[in-house]
Design a protein around this motif. Structure first.
Motif, PDB file in Angstrom:
ATOM      1  N   UNK A 220       5.880  -2.057  -6.610  1.00  0.00           N
ATOM      2  CA  UNK A 220       5.352  -1.630  -5.314  1.00  0.00           C
ATOM      3  C   UNK A 220       3.843  -1.856  -5.246  1.00  0.00           C
ATOM      4  N   UNK A 221       3.151  -1.550  -6.315  1.00  0.00           N
ATOM      5  CA  UNK A 221       1.699  -1.759  -6.339  1.00  0.00           C
ATOM      6  C   UNK A 221       1.366  -3.237  -6.243  1.00  0.00           C
ATOM      7  N   UNK A 222       2.168  -4.070  -6.896  1.00  0.00           N
ATOM      8  CA  UNK A 222       1.955  -5.521  -6.785  1.00  0.00           C
ATOM      9  C   UNK A 222       2.061  -5.988  -5.346  1.00  0.00           C
ATOM     10  N   UNK A 223       3.138  -5.573  -4.654  1.00  0.00           N
ATOM     11  CA  UNK A 223       3.347  -6.053  -3.286  1.00  0.00           C
ATOM     12  C   UNK A 223       2.339  -5.450  -2.319  1.00  0.00           C
ATOM     13  N   UNK A 224       1.877  -4.259  -2.588  1.00  0.00           N
ATOM     14  CA  UNK A 224       0.853  -3.682  -1.727  1.00  0.00           C
ATOM     15  C   UNK A 224      -0.441  -4.476  -1.847  1.00  0.00           C
ATOM     16  N   UNK A 225      -0.808  -4.848  -3.076  1.00  0.00           N
ATOM     17  CA  UNK A 225      -2.027  -5.627  -3.276  1.00  0.00           C
ATOM     18  C   UNK A 225      -1.889  -7.045  -2.732  1.00  0.00           C
ATOM     19  N   UNK A 226      -0.688  -7.633  -2.903  1.00  0.00           N
ATOM     20  CA  UNK A 226      -0.493  -9.028  -2.520  1.00  0.00           C
ATOM     21  C   UNK A 226      -0.288  -9.222  -1.023  1.00  0.00           C
ATOM     22  N   UNK A 227       0.338  -8.241  -0.369  1.00  0.00           N
ATOM     23  CA  UNK A 227       0.748  -8.464   1.019  1.00  0.00           C
ATOM     24  C   UNK A 227       0.422  -7.321   1.981  1.00  0.00           C
ATOM     25  N   UNK A 228       0.002  -6.188   1.448  1.00  0.00           N
ATOM     26  CA  UNK A 228      -0.212  -5.021   2.297  1.00  0.00           C
ATOM     27  C   UNK A 228       1.046  -4.194   2.510  1.00  0.00           C
ATOM     28  N   UNK A 229       2.177  -4.654   1.989  1.00  0.00           N
ATOM     29  CA  UNK A 229       3.433  -3.920   2.128  1.00  0.00           C
ATOM     30  C   UNK A 229       3.411  -2.707   1.205  1.00  0.00           C
ATOM     31  N   UNK A 230       3.486  -1.508   1.782  1.00  0.00           N
ATOM     32  CA  UNK A 230       3.410  -0.272   0.999  1.00  0.00           C
ATOM     33  C   UNK A 230       4.790   0.348   0.870  1.00  0.00           C
ATOM     34  N   UNK A 231       5.401   0.194  -0.295  1.00  0.00           N
ATOM     35  CA  UNK A 231       6.713   0.764  -0.572  1.00  0.00           C
ATOM     36  C   UNK A 231       6.634   1.989  -1.469  1.00  0.00           C
ATOM     37  N   UNK A 232       5.436   2.453  -1.778  1.00  0.00           N
ATOM     38  CA  UNK A 232       5.297   3.653  -2.597  1.00  0.00           C
ATOM     39  C   UNK A 232       5.911   4.880  -1.912  1.00  0.00           C
TER      40      UNK A 232
END
Length: 251
Positions: A220-232
Motif C-alpha cells: 500500500x505504501x508503494x502504491x501511494x508513493x508511486x500513484x497517489x492511490x491510498x489503500x491504507x
C-alpha cells in the motif's frame, strides 16, 4: 437495455457522470484527471495488495462509466493491456469528450457490447476482471447472476482475480455475495462497505492469496508513493472487520 439519458455536471472542481438521475456513475477531479476520485473505485484496485507485481498483465472491465478505472490502469500500470466492455456507445463518447479517456487502441480497447454476453460467449483469459456495470436505476441485472459469475471464473488466468462492485444491492446483498461465493467454491472475500455504501467483493479460483499484514502495508505504501492511490484505510477496515486471519489476508 434501454438507453439512458447521460448528463455531465460539475461541482467544486469535480466533474460527474449521471444516467438520468442524481445517482453518480463516475467522477473526475479536473485538476487530477487520472486519479481515482470515488472511494469505491480505489477499493476496486485493492487487487494490487493481493497480488505481487507485475500484476495484472491483462485487465477486463465490464462497464466504462467515466473511465476512472481504465484511466488509472492505463497511466499507472503501463505494461497492462486493457479491454473495456460497455453496452452504451454514448458512454464511450462522453468518456472521451468529458473525462479524458485515452485514445490508444493498442493498450486500451473499448468494445461496445453486452457485458454478460461477452463473458458467456468468449474464451479469452484475464488476470483481473472488474465488474462495475449498472443501468440508470442502479440495477446490475444479468451481471448479478450465478451463470455470469461462473463465466467470469472460467475467464480468469491462474493469478486472476474477480472484483465486483455491489452498489445498489442492499436488499439483495447477501444473495449477491452468496452467488459469487458459490461460483468460486467459497473462495471470495467481502470487503467492509465503503463510506459511499459500496461493497466490493474479490474472488479467485487459481493461485491462493496469502499475504501477511506487514506486506499489505508495504504494498500500500508503494502504491501511494508511486500513484497517489491510498489503500491504507482499506487495510485498517479489513483488520477492524476481522477479515485478516492470523494477521494474514487469505483467499
Amino acid at each position: 437495455m434501454a438507453r439512458q439519458s447521460i448528463e455531465v455536471s460539475e461541482k467544486a472542481g469535480v466533474r460527474y457522470l449521471h444516467f438520468s438521475t442524481d445517482w453518480i456513475q463516475g467522477a473526475m477531479r479536473i485538476q487530477r484527471p487520472n486519479a481515482l476520485e470515488l472511494s469505491y473505485t480505489r477499493e476496486m484496485m485493492a487487487g494490487l495488495l493481493l497480488r505481487a507485481m507485475p500484476w495484472p498483465r491483462d485487465a477486463l472491465l465490464i462497464g466504462l462509466g467515466a473511465g476512472s478505472l481504465a484511466k488509472f490502469i492505463y497511466h499507472q500500470l503501463p505494461a497492462t493491456r486493457i479491454t473495456v466492455v460497455e453496452i452504451n456507445p454514448q458512454v464511450e463518447t462522453v468518456a472521451r469528450l468529458h473525462f479524458r479517456l485515452p485514445d490508444d487502441p493498442r493498450r486500451l480497447r473499448v468494445l461496445i457490447a453486452d457485458g454478460a454476453e461477452h463473458m458467456l460467449q468468449g474464451d479469452s483469459r484475464h488476470d483481473c476482471i472488474l465488474v462495475d456495470g449498472f443501468d440508470g436505476q442502479a440495477r446490475a441485472g444479468v451481471l448479478d447472476t450465478l451463470p455470469f459469475y461462473q463465466a467470469c471464473r472460467a475467464r480468469l488466468s491462474e493469478s486472476g482475480l474477480l472484483v465486483v462492485n455491489l452498489l445498489g444491492r442492499e436488499r439483495g446483498f447477501a444473495a449477491s455475495a452468496e452467488r459469487i461465493r458459490q461460483a468460486f467454491d467459497g473462495r471470495s472475500l467481502v470487503f467492509p462497505s465503503c463510506d459511499r455504501g459500496n461493497t466490493i467483493v474479490f474472488a479467485t479460483a487459481g493461485e491462493p492469496v496469502d499475504v501477511a499484514a506487514g506486506e499489505l502495508v508495504r504494498r500500500a505504501e508503494h502504491w501511494q508513493a508511486a500513484s497517489g492511490l491510498n489503500l491504507l484505510p482499506t487495510i485498517a477496515r479489513l483488520r477492524q472487520a476481522g477479515r485478516l486471519r492470523r494477521d494474514r489476508l487469505l483467499l
